[in-house]
Design an enzyme around this catalytic site. Sequence first.
Site, PDB file in Angstrom:
ATOM      1  CE  LYS A  43      -1.574   3.279   2.544  1.00 51.99           C
ATOM      2  NZ  LYS A  43      -1.816   4.348   1.612  1.00 51.99           N
ATOM      3  CD  GLU A  47      13.723   1.493   9.126  1.00 54.88           C
ATOM      4  OE1 GLU A  47      14.211   2.510   9.650  1.00 54.88           O
ATOM      5  OE2 GLU A  47      14.298   0.399   9.076  1.00 54.88           O
ATOM      6  CB  CYS A  72      13.131   9.829   7.732  1.00 56.46           C
ATOM      7  SG  CYS A  72      13.967   8.758   6.584  1.00 56.46           S
ATOM      8  CD  GLU A  81       9.934  13.683  11.038  1.00 59.45           C
ATOM      9  OE1 GLU A  81       8.853  13.182  11.376  1.00 59.45           O
ATOM     10  OE2 GLU A  81      10.785  13.089  10.352  1.00 59.45           O
TER      11      GLU A  81
HETATM   12  P1  NDP Z   1       2.360   8.795   7.468  1.00 62.39           P
HETATM   13  O1  NDP Z   1       2.703   8.005   8.681  1.00 62.39           O
HETATM   14  O2  NDP Z   1       1.218   9.705   7.527  1.00 62.39           O
HETATM   15  O3  NDP Z   1       2.092   7.826   6.210  1.00 62.39           O
HETATM   16  C1  NDP Z   1       2.954   6.784   5.847  1.00 62.39           C
HETATM   17  C2  NDP Z   1       2.132   5.668   5.211  1.00 62.39           C
HETATM   18  O4  NDP Z   1       1.240   5.122   6.188  1.00 62.39           O
HETATM   19  C3  NDP Z   1       1.244   6.127   4.063  1.00 62.39           C
HETATM   20  O5  NDP Z   1       1.152   5.094   3.115  1.00 62.39           O
HETATM   21  C4  NDP Z   1      -0.090   6.343   4.767  1.00 62.39           C
HETATM   22  O6  NDP Z   1      -1.189   6.308   3.892  1.00 62.39           O
HETATM   23  C5  NDP Z   1      -0.100   5.183   5.716  1.00 62.39           C
HETATM   24  N1  NDP Z   1      -0.989   5.339   6.861  1.00 62.39           N
HETATM   25  C6  NDP Z   1      -1.482   6.487   7.390  1.00 62.39           C
HETATM   26  N2  NDP Z   1      -2.292   6.201   8.449  1.00 62.39           N
HETATM   27  C7  NDP Z   1      -2.304   4.849   8.591  1.00 62.39           C
HETATM   28  C8  NDP Z   1      -2.944   3.947   9.480  1.00 62.39           C
HETATM   29  N3  NDP Z   1      -3.713   4.380  10.477  1.00 62.39           N
HETATM   30  N4  NDP Z   1      -2.728   2.624   9.333  1.00 62.39           N
HETATM   31  C9  NDP Z   1      -1.919   2.164   8.355  1.00 62.39           C
HETATM   32  N5  NDP Z   1      -1.307   2.964   7.460  1.00 62.39           N
HETATM   33  C10 NDP Z   1      -1.472   4.300   7.578  1.00 62.39           C
HETATM   34  O7  NDP Z   1       3.704   9.538   7.085  1.00 62.39           O
HETATM   35  P2  NDP Z   1       3.921  10.584   5.933  1.00 62.39           P
HETATM   36  O8  NDP Z   1       3.347  10.115   4.679  1.00 62.39           O
HETATM   37  O9  NDP Z   1       3.488  11.907   6.416  1.00 62.39           O
HETATM   38  O10 NDP Z   1       5.518  10.516   5.785  1.00 62.39           O
HETATM   39  C11 NDP Z   1       6.332  11.304   6.516  1.00 62.39           C
HETATM   40  C12 NDP Z   1       6.866  10.607   7.751  1.00 62.39           C
HETATM   41  O11 NDP Z   1       7.552   9.417   7.375  1.00 62.39           O
HETATM   42  C13 NDP Z   1       7.878  11.426   8.492  1.00 62.39           C
HETATM   43  O12 NDP Z   1       7.654  11.345   9.868  1.00 62.39           O
HETATM   44  C14 NDP Z   1       9.205  10.796   8.150  1.00 62.39           C
HETATM   45  O13 NDP Z   1      10.217  10.989   9.069  1.00 62.39           O
HETATM   46  C15 NDP Z   1       8.817   9.362   8.008  1.00 62.39           C
HETATM   47  N6  NDP Z   1       9.758   8.667   7.159  1.00 62.39           N
HETATM   48  C16 NDP Z   1      10.627   7.819   7.763  1.00 62.39           C
HETATM   49  C17 NDP Z   1      11.604   7.184   7.035  1.00 62.39           C
HETATM   50  C18 NDP Z   1      12.512   6.213   7.718  1.00 62.39           C
HETATM   51  O14 NDP Z   1      13.037   5.357   7.041  1.00 62.39           O
HETATM   52  N7  NDP Z   1      12.734   6.309   9.025  1.00 62.39           N
HETATM   53  C19 NDP Z   1      11.751   7.397   5.598  1.00 62.39           C
HETATM   54  C20 NDP Z   1      10.757   8.293   5.037  1.00 62.39           C
HETATM   55  C21 NDP Z   1       9.805   8.905   5.820  1.00 62.39           C
HETATM   56  P3  NDP Z   1      -1.781   7.684   3.251  1.00 62.39           P
HETATM   57  O15 NDP Z   1      -0.708   8.231   2.404  1.00 62.39           O
HETATM   58  O16 NDP Z   1      -2.933   7.197   2.491  1.00 62.39           O
HETATM   59  O17 NDP Z   1      -2.122   8.564   4.418  1.00 62.39           O
END
Ligand code: NDP
Length: 497
Positions: free
Chosen positions: A174, A249, A283, A383
Amino acid sequence: MGTFKNFIGGKWVAPRTKKSFPNRNPADLTDIIGEFPASDGRDVDLAVAAAKEAYDGWRRTPAPKRGELILKVGQILTRRKEEIARAMTREMGKVLKETRGDVQEGIDTAVVHGSEGRRLHGFSAPSELPNKVGWTVRSPIGVAGLITPWNFPLAIPTWKSFPALVAGNTIVLKPASDTPHSSHLLVEAFEEAGLPPGVVNLVHGSGSSVGNAIVQHSDVRVISFTGSTAVGREISATAGKALKRVSLELGGKNAMIVMDDADLELAVEGVLWGAFGTTGQRCTATSRLILQKGIHDEMVRRLIGRVAALKIGPGLEEENEVGPLINKARVEAVDEYVRIGRKEGELVCGGEPLTTGVFKKGCFYAPTVFTGVKPTARIAREEIFGPVLSILAVKDLDEGIRCLNDTAYGLSSSIYTRDVNRAFTAMQELETGIVYVNAPTIGAECHYPFGGTKDTGNGHREGGTYPVYEVFTEWKTIYVDYSGSLQKAQIDNRKNE
Ligand code: NDP
């Protein structure tokens, strides 16, 4: 503009919901890439059922053969690299040099894991009993649920899917709702490579609907999630109750320390790239710059000039260095932090959305720098995930290390110094999963472990080979006793001495 579908059981299928959502170019919100399925739990059920059905055939396929198919996916990505990079820039905004790098990372990941199909090492050790041998093998877990963010929309899905598949799992992916097209293109590569139906499934839709349904599904036995710490906590709580394997992550609040003895020009180059590459939406982005007092003013002076000169604009134009933010909500979130920052430090550069001329239709924000920020400030602790840099001043290395470690996160850190003793002290004392010396906090390589401490995750590492297979495999220990008699291990037959 097209209408896109889910990929389930080897076929492109419309969602049960019959609903869709538009995918927009963040550099020009009037440019719609396509309509993507707004799926729900029913589509997840179908995808998981297809993955489950395909599992036995796939896990029995020899691992070197599974690896060969992943190598083939890598070759297809190589052939389509420029096309995918352009589509990715259009979809999520980062500049072409970076999206080409994102695709290249996927290709490199295919090389690493494709060849891992010929290794997947277990180990053997001598038995404590005569005429008995023992060894270990890695077994797949089953159906893996992969939930990915938008900032590395090709690389992160490959980091997860390639090792999951080489290990013999089948997958339901997803992708983030902001980047469904990049995952669509990746799944086209899987399809062209000839993976059997049901081994790879793709379901588009929101996190709360599709993501949550994947996490809840009793037939999904391992979850790999990259995203925010808040969502990671929810997933961990839900999956924990079902005793599922979960690899998280999550976020970061990464810092770079620059000591008095550092090469300042190198440090300026590093912080520009670390803080404003991918418009700060990594991130691993450098969001705190910790300067030793002796070079503070000089470093700030040099940096401000360079930040102000960064070329901002649509990522598809080769000369631009910084693209838009991912969407309007992110512009608002960044702007809110800048409002907070104005009370917590001194704004010395940027500080506002860019809304006129070439920026008018997009989600652009001026690269922003605050000085005089205290370690307790919110902009030094939370962040921001945007092009905002907080500068803090410290008197010496000890204070710099304390300041860098004083955060809830523990992903990446960096120190610039020419002093070997300081460098090694930092390597020892910094509490992050990744430490750079004389390089910025960003720029992970796919064959090394990737991940962080504290609220950045739950102790797993993706990337590398050994660490990521700890996520996607179970250890099976096999004993063969060829003594022809009952030999009792764990029974103390030694006589008292
Ligand atoms: P989110 O946590 O909002 O979304 C990440 C993914 O999770 C998306 O596919 C999202 O879907 C999905 N998601 C959202 N809510 C749920 C839920 N309740 N249950 C299951 N899946 C869900 O993060 P962001 O998209 O805003 O990304 C930014 C964040 O990701 C930052 O905090 C960043 O630091 C972190 N990140 C970490 C990395 C690492 O390797 N440590 C690398 C890259 C980013 P949808 O898009 O449909 O909301």
